[in-house]
Motif scaffolding. Structure first.
Motif, PDB file in Angstrom:
ATOM      1  N   ASN A  70       0.822  -1.203   0.000  1.00 20.38           N
ATOM      2  CA  ASN A  70       0.000   0.000   0.000  1.00 20.38           C
ATOM      3  C   ASN A  70       0.859   1.256   0.000  1.00 20.38           C
ATOM      4  O   ASN A  70       1.885   1.308   0.678  1.00 20.38           O
ATOM      5  CB  ASN A  70      -0.895   0.021   1.240  1.00 20.38           C
ATOM      6  CG  ASN A  70      -2.163  -0.779   0.988  1.00 20.38           C
ATOM      7  OD1 ASN A  70      -2.324  -1.384  -0.087  1.00 20.38           O
ATOM      8  ND2 ASN A  70      -3.051  -0.803   1.957  1.00 20.38           N
ATOM      9  N   SER A  71       0.419   2.258  -0.758  1.00 23.23           N
ATOM     10  CA  SER A  71       1.129   3.534  -0.741  1.00 23.23           C
ATOM     11  C   SER A  71       0.780   4.255   0.556  1.00 23.23           C
ATOM     12  O   SER A  71      -0.109   3.818   1.294  1.00 23.23           O
ATOM     13  CB  SER A  71       0.706   4.387  -1.928  1.00 23.23           C
ATOM     14  OG  SER A  71      -0.624   4.830  -1.728  1.00 23.23           O
ATOM     15  N   ASP A  74      -2.659   4.886   1.006  1.00 24.83           N
ATOM     16  CA  ASP A  74      -3.489   3.682   1.066  1.00 24.83           C
ATOM     17  C   ASP A  74      -4.009   3.187  -0.282  1.00 24.83           C
ATOM     18  O   ASP A  74      -5.076   2.598  -0.360  1.00 24.83           O
ATOM     19  CB  ASP A  74      -4.678   3.917   2.006  1.00 24.83           C
ATOM     20  CG  ASP A  74      -4.550   2.978   3.197  1.00 24.83           C
ATOM     21  OD1 ASP A  74      -3.487   2.340   3.320  1.00 24.83           O
ATOM     22  OD2 ASP A  74      -5.515   2.889   3.977  1.00 24.83           O
ATOM     23  N   LYS A  75      -3.249   3.438  -1.328  1.00 26.62           N
ATOM     24  CA  LYS A  75      -3.602   2.880  -2.645  1.00 26.62           C
ATOM     25  C   LYS A  75      -2.811   1.591  -2.820  1.00 26.62           C
ATOM     26  O   LYS A  75      -1.650   1.515  -2.435  1.00 26.62           O
ATOM     27  CB  LYS A  75      -3.216   3.858  -3.755  1.00 26.62           C
ATOM     28  CG  LYS A  75      -3.899   5.202  -3.647  1.00 26.62           C
ATOM     29  CD  LYS A  75      -4.621   5.510  -4.942  1.00 26.62           C
ATOM     30  CE  LYS A  75      -5.682   6.579  -4.817  1.00 26.62           C
ATOM     31  NZ  LYS A  75      -5.197   7.851  -4.298  1.00 26.62           N
ATOM     32  N   SER A  76      -3.454   0.584  -3.413  1.00 25.35           N
ATOM     33  CA  SER A  76      -2.748  -0.678  -3.609  1.00 25.35           C
ATOM     34  C   SER A  76      -1.866  -0.598  -4.856  1.00 25.35           C
ATOM     35  O   SER A  76      -2.341  -0.356  -5.965  1.00 25.35           O
ATOM     36  CB  SER A  76      -3.749  -1.812  -3.756  1.00 25.35           C
ATOM     37  OG  SER A  76      -3.048  -3.017  -3.935  1.00 25.35           O
TER      38      SER A  76
END
Ligand code: ATP
Ligand code: MG
Length: 420
Positions: A70-71, A74-76
């Motif tokens: 996750n960034s 919170d992006k995958s």
């Protein structure tokens, strides 16, 4: 303090082998350019759903093999397991699909969480060609020609091209259903992996290496029985063209790929010298990918060469040329200017030769010893007599022969001869 180890499955290419890599990449990239392909540079990190959408969420790659994290927002994100999806994404984003046929190539590391073994790593290198916007079989033929040229150049032992046609997307759906229906009652006879694939990805069962599963499959329905008329005639045309072009191939009715986006022609180059990881190049047609990723309907085809495996397959047979190396050694610190000047001139006139100027280390014996140890081919020695007569003494470190007091012109003709 204990040493740091490399992360399992990552690359540590030995320094003495890196020139294999640059040789293969230089040759192949030049070759692609000679077929008018343009280089496209792609990022290593993509949003995870790009691969879910393209490679397919039920494939081994997406299910088990991706390096996903996750960034901070919170992006995958995922380290690319392959390049085709990213290449298509960029082509769509940059409007390339609206500009007529595109011939593209790229190379770089890919990441898959697999069990490391000979020819299989978690970080591996691919060189890929992708062709967008050509519906006819000339696209396949062009890619075959490119890969065959690389195979011949590097004398890949017992290389063979295997081809199959998966039919249209609809053909594949129908075939999958029939295969599933046939295999369900025989589930207990299949290997564990194939049992798991039965529900979600039955086509991949054809790929199984287990003898029991192969036995069961011998009576199973075949792809050819489900191929539409159009796909069948395209496949026949492709085989005829391959014959016309004198490209040898073997039809393998069990050849399927581990990615969902393929239709019709799929192909692999194998070499038994690689052991069980024997496929060193693979690809196929993927006419539906552009649309799946939000672009306009565009026929497409691509092939990816696994550079790690290609090098394993060729390095015992193919003699990679090694760079000629020259050490420039002074006998006196006062000749620094002369030493530097001739080093620069050689670098300029012979860009393929590596020149190391020893500078202020004027101990001839130890400098020669170092040069020999580092596999240098020649030493240019500059002493008082040489400086006074504007000449150079060159020592062939292999034969130990000395060529004394050569003028600059003579030195350059000598290097010209040895550099051929
Ligand atoms: P395999 O069946 O061997 O796992 P694949 O079908 O997953 O291969 P592709 O996704 O088609 O492989 O990738 C194209 C090429 O990239 C392969 O033919 C191979 O040469 C190379 N390759 C794929 N995975 C790896 C890996 N983990 N390590 C080294 N090379 C790889
Ligand atoms: Mg794989």
């Amino acid at each position: 303090m204990s040493k740091f180890e490399k992360v399992r499955g990552m690359h540590n290419i030995p320094v003495e082998e890196t020139h294999y890599w640059s040789h293969v990449l230089n040759f192949s990239e030049k070759l692609m350019k000679s077929f008018s392909y343009s280089e496209i540079r792609l990022p290593i990190i993509e949003y995870t759903n790009l691969f879910e959408r393209s490679v397919g969420s039920e494939t081994d790659i997406v299910n088990k093999e991706m390096f996903t994290f996750n960034s901070k927002s919170d992006k995958s994100l995922t380290l690319r397991p392959e390049g085709t999806a990213g290449c298509m994404r960029v082509a769509i984003n940059q409007g390339l699909l609206d500009k007529g046929p595109q011939r593209l190539f790229y190379s770089g590391p890919m990441y898959r969480y697999e069990r490391p073994q000979k020819g299989r790593n978690r970080e591996f290198f691919q060189l890929s060609a992708e062709l967008f916007g050509i519906e006819s079989m000339s696209a396949e033929l062009e890619v075959f020609q490119i890969i065959e040229t690389i195979v011949k150049k590097y004398k890949i032992q017992d290389s063979r091209l295997e081809i199959n046609s998966l039919g249209s997307e609809e053909d594949q759906r129908n075939f999958s259903k029939a295969l599933q229906a046939f295999l369900k009652p025989l589930k207990s006879k299949l290997d564990k992996d194939s049992q798991n694939r039965l529900e979600k990805n039955p086509l991949r069962i054809l790929d199984s290496k287990s003898t029991e599963t192969k036995e069961v499959l011998s009576n199973a329905p075949k792809i050819a029985e489900f191929r539409s008329k159009n796909s069948t005639s395209n496949f026949n045309l492709l085989k005829n063209l391959l014959n016309d072009f004198g490209i040898e191939y073997k039809e393998n009715e069990n050849l399927v790929r581990g990615l969902d986006y393929y239709n019709d022609a799929v192909f692999e180059w194998k070499s038994d010298s690689l052991g069980s990881q024997n496929t060193f190049c693979a690809g196929g047609r993927y006419d539906s990918l552009a649309k799946k990723l939000g672009g306009r309907q565009t026929p497409a085809i691509g092939a990816s060469l696994g550079i790690d495996r290609l090098i394993i397959a060729c390095k015992d047979k193919y003699k990679f040329p090694s760079q000629k190396l020259i050490a420039v050694i002074l006998l006196d610190k006062n000749f620094l200017k002369q030493g530097n000047s001739i080093s620069e001139k050689i670098r300029l006139n012979f860009p393929d030769i590596g020149v190391r100027f020893s500078g202020l280390n004027v101990n001839l014996k130890s400098e020669l010893k170092r040069a020999i140890k580092n596999k240098f081919n020649f030493a240019i020695i500059i002493g008082r007599e040489e400086v006074e007569s504007s000449t150079y003494t060159i020592k062939d470190l292999d034969s130990e022969k000395n060529y004394e007091k050569l003028s600059e012109e003579k030195l350059f003709s000598f290097l010209n001869l040895t550099n051929e």
